[in-house]
Write an enzyme that holds these catalytic residues in place. Sequence first.
Site, mmCIF file in Angstrom:
data_model
loop_
_atom_site.group_PDB
_atom_site.id
_atom_site.type_symbol
_atom_site.label_atom_id
_atom_site.label_comp_id
_atom_site.label_asym_id
_atom_site.label_seq_id
_atom_site.Cartn_x
_atom_site.Cartn_y
_atom_site.Cartn_z
ATOM 1 N N CYS A 108 -0.375 2.855 16.339
ATOM 2 C CA CYS A 108 -1.673 3.892 17.173
ATOM 3 C C CYS A 108 -1.089 4.535 18.326
ATOM 4 C CB CYS A 108 -3.266 3.012 16.796
ATOM 5 S SG CYS A 108 -4.314 3.933 17.413
ATOM 6 N N PRO A 139 -13.421 2.601 -23.036
ATOM 7 C CA PRO A 139 -12.886 2.490 -24.334
ATOM 8 C C PRO A 139 -12.908 0.781 -24.184
ATOM 9 C CG PRO A 139 -11.046 2.276 -22.692
ATOM 10 C CD PRO A 139 -12.255 3.100 -21.769
ATOM 11 N N HIS A 199 -14.941 2.433 -1.815
ATOM 12 C CA HIS A 199 -14.629 1.954 -1.369
ATOM 13 C C HIS A 199 -12.765 2.305 -0.357
ATOM 14 C CE1 HIS A 199 -15.272 -0.608 -5.600
ATOM 15 N NE2 HIS A 199 -15.896 -1.129 -3.631
ATOM 16 N N SER A 203 -14.831 -1.846 -14.596
ATOM 17 C CA SER A 203 -15.168 -2.960 -15.420
ATOM 18 C C SER A 203 -17.399 -3.680 -15.119
ATOM 19 C CB SER A 203 -14.596 -4.337 -15.025
ATOM 20 O OG SER A 203 -13.980 -4.259 -13.479
ATOM 21 N N TYR A 261 1.042 -1.219 0.331
ATOM 22 C CA TYR A 261 -0.192 -0.290 -0.123
ATOM 23 C C TYR A 261 0.643 1.553 0.152
ATOM 24 C CZ TYR A 261 -4.443 -2.592 0.374
ATOM 25 O OH TYR A 261 -5.461 -3.271 -0.400
HETATM 26 P P1 OAD Z 1 -11.113 -2.705 -13.252
HETATM 27 O O1 OAD Z 1 -10.134 -2.803 -12.906
HETATM 28 O O2 OAD Z 1 -12.160 -3.829 -12.676
HETATM 29 O O3 OAD Z 1 -11.593 -1.741 -14.230
HETATM 30 C C1 OAD Z 1 -11.280 -0.454 -14.864
HETATM 31 C C2 OAD Z 1 -11.808 -0.344 -15.753
HETATM 32 O O4 OAD Z 1 -11.360 0.821 -16.830
HETATM 33 C C3 OAD Z 1 -11.768 -1.910 -17.703
HETATM 34 O O5 OAD Z 1 -13.670 -1.697 -17.952
HETATM 35 C C4 OAD Z 1 -10.886 -0.205 -18.761
HETATM 36 O O6 OAD Z 1 -11.818 -0.882 -19.888
HETATM 37 C C5 OAD Z 1 -11.565 0.902 -18.029
HETATM 38 N N1 OAD Z 1 -10.466 1.611 -19.011
HETATM 39 C C6 OAD Z 1 -8.752 1.178 -18.810
HETATM 40 N N2 OAD Z 1 -8.535 2.046 -19.362
HETATM 41 C C7 OAD Z 1 -9.176 2.918 -19.768
HETATM 42 C C8 OAD Z 1 -9.635 4.772 -19.541
HETATM 43 N N3 OAD Z 1 -8.375 5.858 -20.200
HETATM 44 N N4 OAD Z 1 -10.920 5.477 -19.004
HETATM 45 C C9 OAD Z 1 -11.427 4.960 -18.941
HETATM 46 N N5 OAD Z 1 -12.088 3.871 -18.883
HETATM 47 C C10 OAD Z 1 -10.845 3.073 -18.740
HETATM 48 O O7 OAD Z 1 -10.986 -1.926 -12.569
HETATM 49 P P2 OAD Z 1 -12.748 -0.852 -10.872
HETATM 50 O O8 OAD Z 1 -13.818 -1.167 -11.693
HETATM 51 O O9 OAD Z 1 -12.403 0.403 -10.407
HETATM 52 O O10 OAD Z 1 -12.308 -2.916 -4.891
HETATM 53 O O11 OAD Z 1 -12.262 -2.024 -9.831
HETATM 54 C C11 OAD Z 1 -13.920 -1.983 -9.175
HETATM 55 C C12 OAD Z 1 -12.721 -2.430 -7.749
HETATM 56 O O12 OAD Z 1 -11.989 -3.697 -7.916
HETATM 57 C C13 OAD Z 1 -11.865 -1.877 -7.025
HETATM 58 O O13 OAD Z 1 -12.651 -0.528 -6.716
HETATM 59 C C14 OAD Z 1 -11.142 -2.435 -6.225
HETATM 60 C C15 OAD Z 1 -10.576 -4.086 -7.181
HETATM 61 O O14 OAD Z 1 -11.255 -5.052 -6.723
HETATM 62 C C16 OAD Z 1 -11.583 -2.460 -4.052
HETATM 63 O O15 OAD Z 1 -10.201 -2.027 -4.049
HETATM 64 C C17 OAD Z 1 -12.249 -3.019 -2.809
#
Ligand code: OAD
Length: 250
Positions: free
Chosen positions: A157, A224, A123, A199, A72
Amino acid sequence: MDAVPAAIAEALRRATDTGGHICVLTGAGMSAESGIPTFRGTHDSLWSRFDPMRLATAEAWREDPALVWGWYRWRMQLVRDAQPNAGHRALATLAQRVPLSLVTQNVDDLHERAGSLVDAHVHGSLFALRCFACGRAHAGSLDDYVGGMQRVEPMRCAACGDRIRPGVVWFGEALPDDAWSAATDAAMRCTLMLVVGTSGLVYPAAGLPALARRHGATVVEINPEPTALSAEVDHVWRATAAHGLPRFLG
Ligand code: OAD
């Protein structure tokens, strides 16, 4: 430069001319053009390089806190070294023109650094440090970090002496109540929802577009690539965040 597709421009016009409210739901793709890796979808995405069960659960923390904190700290440093992109900045500007709620799954602070007020970090947030045991917010600064990915013993802490953890939601943990309630309120109230760079695989956040639609909103995906949500939205724009969102400003 491509303009906003006509049907989406019309949905925006309708939402804003009729006193409507926009809700923007963002995911990791929002920050991709700032150099922050997404979780899925590319060879260098986080979950293709790292095992979330070893790094993003309370069990992983108990097992090896220095490994988790080191990972992290590396992610925090990536964010600190990054800058908001044109998409983040466009949302901040749009919010000055129309009523807009911003709900993000992202744990970075790039929306805020672009000037947005984030209604809900569903999140959590990398920098909202708190004690793993007593939950007290960590008021001090971050520990020293020498770079790279390495094991780092977490800070302690001041109240109870247990370890300080990042303020993110780990797998198996509940979402923060206040953020989730702000997110569902925004989804139910909006007339237009823009779903940017997610996604749509992680629930309950991925259920917000369907909630908005059930309450009468038009839902637009800006991404995209096709996603798990593409078939359920009203309009899809295959554009990146930094390319597409500034086009909404005309
Ligand atoms: P993902 O990594 O699952 O998906 C990323 C999305 O961004 C995909 O659909 C890509 O096509 C899209 N993408 C990539 N480049 C892009 C750009 N330049 N402009 C727009 N879109 C683009 O990420 P999340 O959906 O955010 O959870 O993932 C959801 C959660 O899964 C996160 O918050 C995290 C992870 O586990 C926790 O940490 C609790």
